[in-house]
Scaffold this motif. Structure first.
Motif, PDB file in Angstrom:
ATOM      1  N   ASP A 199       0.866  -1.177   0.000  1.00 33.93           N
ATOM      2  CA  ASP A 199       0.000   0.000   0.000  1.00 33.93           C
ATOM      3  C   ASP A 199       0.904   1.229   0.000  1.00 33.93           C
ATOM      4  OD1 ASP A 199      -2.949   0.991   0.718  1.00 33.93           O
ATOM      5  OD2 ASP A 199      -1.541   2.151   1.935  1.00 33.93           O
ATOM      6  N   VAL A 200       0.429   2.332  -0.547  1.00 34.93           N
ATOM      7  CA  VAL A 200       1.221   3.567  -0.610  1.00 34.93           C
ATOM      8  C   VAL A 200       1.797   3.923   0.753  1.00 34.93           C
ATOM      9  CG1 VAL A 200       1.099   6.057  -1.030  1.00 34.93           C
ATOM     10  CG2 VAL A 200      -0.047   4.472  -2.587  1.00 34.93           C
ATOM     11  N   GLN A 201       0.992   3.766   1.794  1.00 31.85           N
ATOM     12  CA  GLN A 201       1.385   4.098   3.159  1.00 31.85           C
ATOM     13  C   GLN A 201       2.672   3.393   3.586  1.00 31.85           C
ATOM     14  OE1 GLN A 201      -1.590   2.833   5.928  1.00 31.85           O
ATOM     15  NE2 GLN A 201      -0.398   3.307   7.747  1.00 31.85           N
ATOM     16  N   LYS A 202       2.890   2.182   3.082  1.00 28.56           N
ATOM     17  CA  LYS A 202       3.996   1.351   3.571  1.00 28.56           C
ATOM     18  C   LYS A 202       5.316   1.604   2.845  1.00 28.56           C
ATOM     19  CE  LYS A 202       1.104  -0.542   6.407  1.00 28.56           C
ATOM     20  NZ  LYS A 202       1.162  -0.261   7.856  1.00 28.56           N
ATOM     21  N   ASN A 203       5.290   2.412   1.743  1.00 29.61           N
ATOM     22  CA  ASN A 203       6.526   2.942   1.169  1.00 29.61           C
ATOM     23  C   ASN A 203       7.463   1.846   0.654  1.00 29.61           C
ATOM     24  OD1 ASN A 203       7.947   5.213   0.451  1.00 29.61           O
ATOM     25  ND2 ASN A 203       8.662   5.713   2.501  1.00 29.61           N
ATOM     26  N   HIS A 204       6.940   0.903  -0.117  1.00 28.19           N
ATOM     27  CA  HIS A 204       7.730  -0.263  -0.520  1.00 28.19           C
ATOM     28  C   HIS A 204       8.913   0.074  -1.443  1.00 28.19           C
ATOM     29  CE1 HIS A 204       4.554  -2.698   1.269  1.00 28.19           C
ATOM     30  NE2 HIS A 204       5.349  -3.739   1.126  1.00 28.19           N
ATOM     31  N   LEU A 205       8.720   0.994  -2.366  1.00 25.79           N
ATOM     32  CA  LEU A 205       9.826   1.336  -3.259  1.00 25.79           C
ATOM     33  C   LEU A 205      10.988   1.926  -2.454  1.00 25.79           C
ATOM     34  CD1 LEU A 205      11.077   1.512  -6.043  1.00 25.79           C
ATOM     35  CD2 LEU A 205       9.913   3.717  -6.359  1.00 25.79           C
ATOM     36  N   ARG A 206      10.675   2.788  -1.496  1.00 29.11           N
ATOM     37  CA  ARG A 206      11.743   3.358  -0.650  1.00 29.11           C
ATOM     38  C   ARG A 206      12.459   2.242   0.118  1.00 29.11           C
ATOM     39  NH1 ARG A 206      12.961   8.071   2.536  1.00 29.11           N
ATOM     40  NH2 ARG A 206      15.225   7.889   2.794  1.00 29.11           N
ATOM     41  N   GLN A 207      11.743   1.226   0.535  1.00 30.18           N
ATOM     42  CA  GLN A 207      12.373   0.101   1.222  1.00 30.18           C
ATOM     43  C   GLN A 207      13.465  -0.515   0.355  1.00 30.18           C
ATOM     44  OE1 GLN A 207       9.685  -2.866   2.858  1.00 30.18           O
ATOM     45  NE2 GLN A 207       8.053  -1.343   2.955  1.00 30.18           N
ATOM     46  N   LEU A 208      13.149  -0.732  -0.909  1.00 30.12           N
ATOM     47  CA  LEU A 208      14.122  -1.365  -1.797  1.00 30.12           C
ATOM     48  C   LEU A 208      15.277  -0.427  -2.126  1.00 30.12           C
ATOM     49  CD1 LEU A 208      11.905  -3.459  -4.241  1.00 30.12           C
ATOM     50  CD2 LEU A 208      12.940  -4.115  -2.060  1.00 30.12           C
ATOM     51  N   GLN A 209      14.996   0.852  -2.211  1.00 27.77           N
ATOM     52  CA  GLN A 209      16.072   1.820  -2.456  1.00 27.77           C
ATOM     53  C   GLN A 209      17.053   1.835  -1.279  1.00 27.77           C
ATOM     54  OE1 GLN A 209      13.543   5.224  -3.080  1.00 27.77           O
ATOM     55  NE2 GLN A 209      13.509   4.964  -5.307  1.00 27.77           N
ATOM     56  N   ILE A 210      16.505   1.743  -0.067  1.00 28.60           N
ATOM     57  CA  ILE A 210      17.359   1.664   1.125  1.00 28.60           C
ATOM     58  C   ILE A 210      18.134   0.346   1.132  1.00 28.60           C
ATOM     59  CG2 ILE A 210      17.331   1.443   3.643  1.00 28.60           C
ATOM     60  CD1 ILE A 210      14.837   3.346   3.567  1.00 28.60           C
ATOM     61  N   PHE A 211      17.443  -0.734   0.807  1.00 28.91           N
ATOM     62  CA  PHE A 211      18.116  -2.037   0.835  1.00 28.91           C
ATOM     63  C   PHE A 211      19.220  -2.114  -0.207  1.00 28.91           C
ATOM     64  CE2 PHE A 211      18.511  -6.528  -0.454  1.00 28.91           C
ATOM     65  CZ  PHE A 211      19.037  -7.010   0.734  1.00 28.91           C
ATOM     66  N   TYR A 212      19.033  -1.468  -1.338  1.00 28.94           N
ATOM     67  CA  TYR A 212      20.095  -1.426  -2.352  1.00 28.94           C
ATOM     68  C   TYR A 212      21.370  -0.838  -1.751  1.00 28.94           C
ATOM     69  CZ  TYR A 212      22.800   0.092  -6.389  1.00 28.94           C
ATOM     70  OH  TYR A 212      23.822   0.315  -7.284  1.00 28.94           O
ATOM     71  N   GLN A 213      21.220   0.210  -0.956  1.00 30.65           N
ATOM     72  CA  GLN A 213      22.381   0.810  -0.297  1.00 30.65           C
ATOM     73  C   GLN A 213      22.993  -0.155   0.717  1.00 30.65           C
ATOM     74  OE1 GLN A 213      23.896   3.766  -0.996  1.00 30.65           O
ATOM     75  NE2 GLN A 213      22.477   3.951  -2.730  1.00 30.65           N
TER      76      GLN A 213
END
Length: 363
Positions: A199-213
């Motif tokens: 869901d938009v609220q859970k910010n999944h794309l940002r999660q993967l961007q952080i995990f990439y780092q």
């Protein structure tokens, strides 16, 4: 004593699960929980409710709702109506008052409804007025929930009270080969977990961007995503993973009923939500000693006050800063048992939740 809870549908949401978890202890105190669902639809938790002795009224929020709901309340003669549907609770509790229900509870489960417009602000202002004048008690799962929906004036109101959600202490047997069949070529890698619906609220794309780092700092880390999936969102996430070349480092595991087993076997939880009330997944992770790196929302900050294993970061911080905090938590040297002990003396115990609600129902 009979209490009627108001929800949209009885699916596996945090508020729904936390309310159902209270039923055995409330039954021991001779309090019966029934439910009214405003979607008019059956939910995946319906059978659990009926097995625990509760009843469910399916009354769709439509043109005939007011009369149907009013007649049901007059017929059933509930002692308490406890509404969990944000600002719409004002409308629900007005009808409950007209039907002669003496105790009317509005319970805010989030810090925001996530939407804004001029028309919605007008609508919410009216419903807030109805809540103030028709609720005998206004509850929030955290201070931020009451501040977000009622305003800071709640602190001076005897009508308002914070009641934290309660969680049982989990007893999970650790399995050394737990991730073996789930993660390709698994060989003792550290595991980052997120538990949330797509869901938009859970910010999944940002999660993967952080995990990439994270993978740039330590390539021997894997991430698992647990929760109800959305096909469009998942497709976007898979496309991103392919573009940055880490498709083999992330597993989508879908909805799991035994989520505590997954949490307890992870090494750290990532939780950069855009908004939350009192995020249950964060408390559940902390309850089994798993460190959490989460966005610095009001509910998260309140959890961190009592459970230091929870680490709050601003969403404005860079992905690299988030990744560095995750690596720090992955390399903690303190004993997991000490982290679990912090939960057992916190206000997030299920027994504390039962006591607080029972005091309101029975006063």
């Amino acid at each position: 004593m009979r209490v009627l809870h108001i929800f949209g549908a009885m699916n596996r949401g945090g508020a729904e699960l936390r309310t159902i978890s209270l039923m055995p202890a409330m039954t021991e105190r001779k309090v019966q929980f029934d439910f009214c669902v405003l979607s008019g639809n059956q939910g995946v938790m319906d059978e659990t409710i009926t097995d625990l002795g509760g009843r469910i009224h399916y009354i769709k929020l439509s043109w005939g709702f007011v009369w149907q709901f009013f007649l049901m309340l007059r017929r059933e003669r509930y002692e308490v109506v406890h509404s969990h549907v944000a600002f719409v609770s004002g409308f629900i509790l007005l009808i409950a008052r007209l039907a002669g229900i003496k105790k009317r509870v509005c319970h805010f489960r989030n810090t925001s409804d996530g939407r804004s417009s001029w028309l919605r602000s007008m609508r919410n202002g009216l419903l807030r007025f109805l809540i103030r004048h028709n609720a005998t008690h206004i509850l929030g799962v955290c201070e931020g929930a009451l501040s977000g929906f009622i305003g800071e004036s709640w602190r001076e109101s005897s009508q308002c009270k914070v009641i934290y959600n309660g969680f049982p202490a989990a007893q999970i047997v650790h399995q050394l080969d737990f991730w073996q069949e789930l993660i390709p070529n698994y060989s003792g890698k550290k595991v980052v977990i997120n538990v949330a619906r797509m869901d938009v609220q859970k910010n999944h794309l940002r999660q993967l961007q952080i995990f990439y780092q994270v993978t740039l700092l330590d390539p021997h880390v894997h991430m698992v995503m647990v929760g109800l999936e959305n096909a469009d969102t998942k497709a976007q996430l898979i496309q991103y993973l392919a573009r940055v070349g880490i498709s083999d480092k992330v597993s989508f595991l879908g909805l799991k009923s035994d989520v505590m087993r997954w949490l307890s076997h992870a090494d750290v939880m990532l939780f950069p939500s855009l908004w939350e009330g009192l995020p249950g997944a964060v408390i559940e992770a902390a309850s089994v000693g798993v460190p959490v790196v989460a966005s610095d929302l009001p509910g998260v900050i309140e959890i961190a006050r009592q459970l230091p294993v929870v680490n709050a970061l601003s969403l404005k911080a860079s992905d690299k800063t988030w990744a560095e905090q995750l690596i720090k938590q992955l390399n903690r040297s303190d004993e997991k048992s000490a982290r679990v002990e912090q939960f057992t003396v916190s206000d997030f115990q299920l027994s504390a939740n039962v006591e607080a609600l029972y005091a309101i129902y029975s006063e």
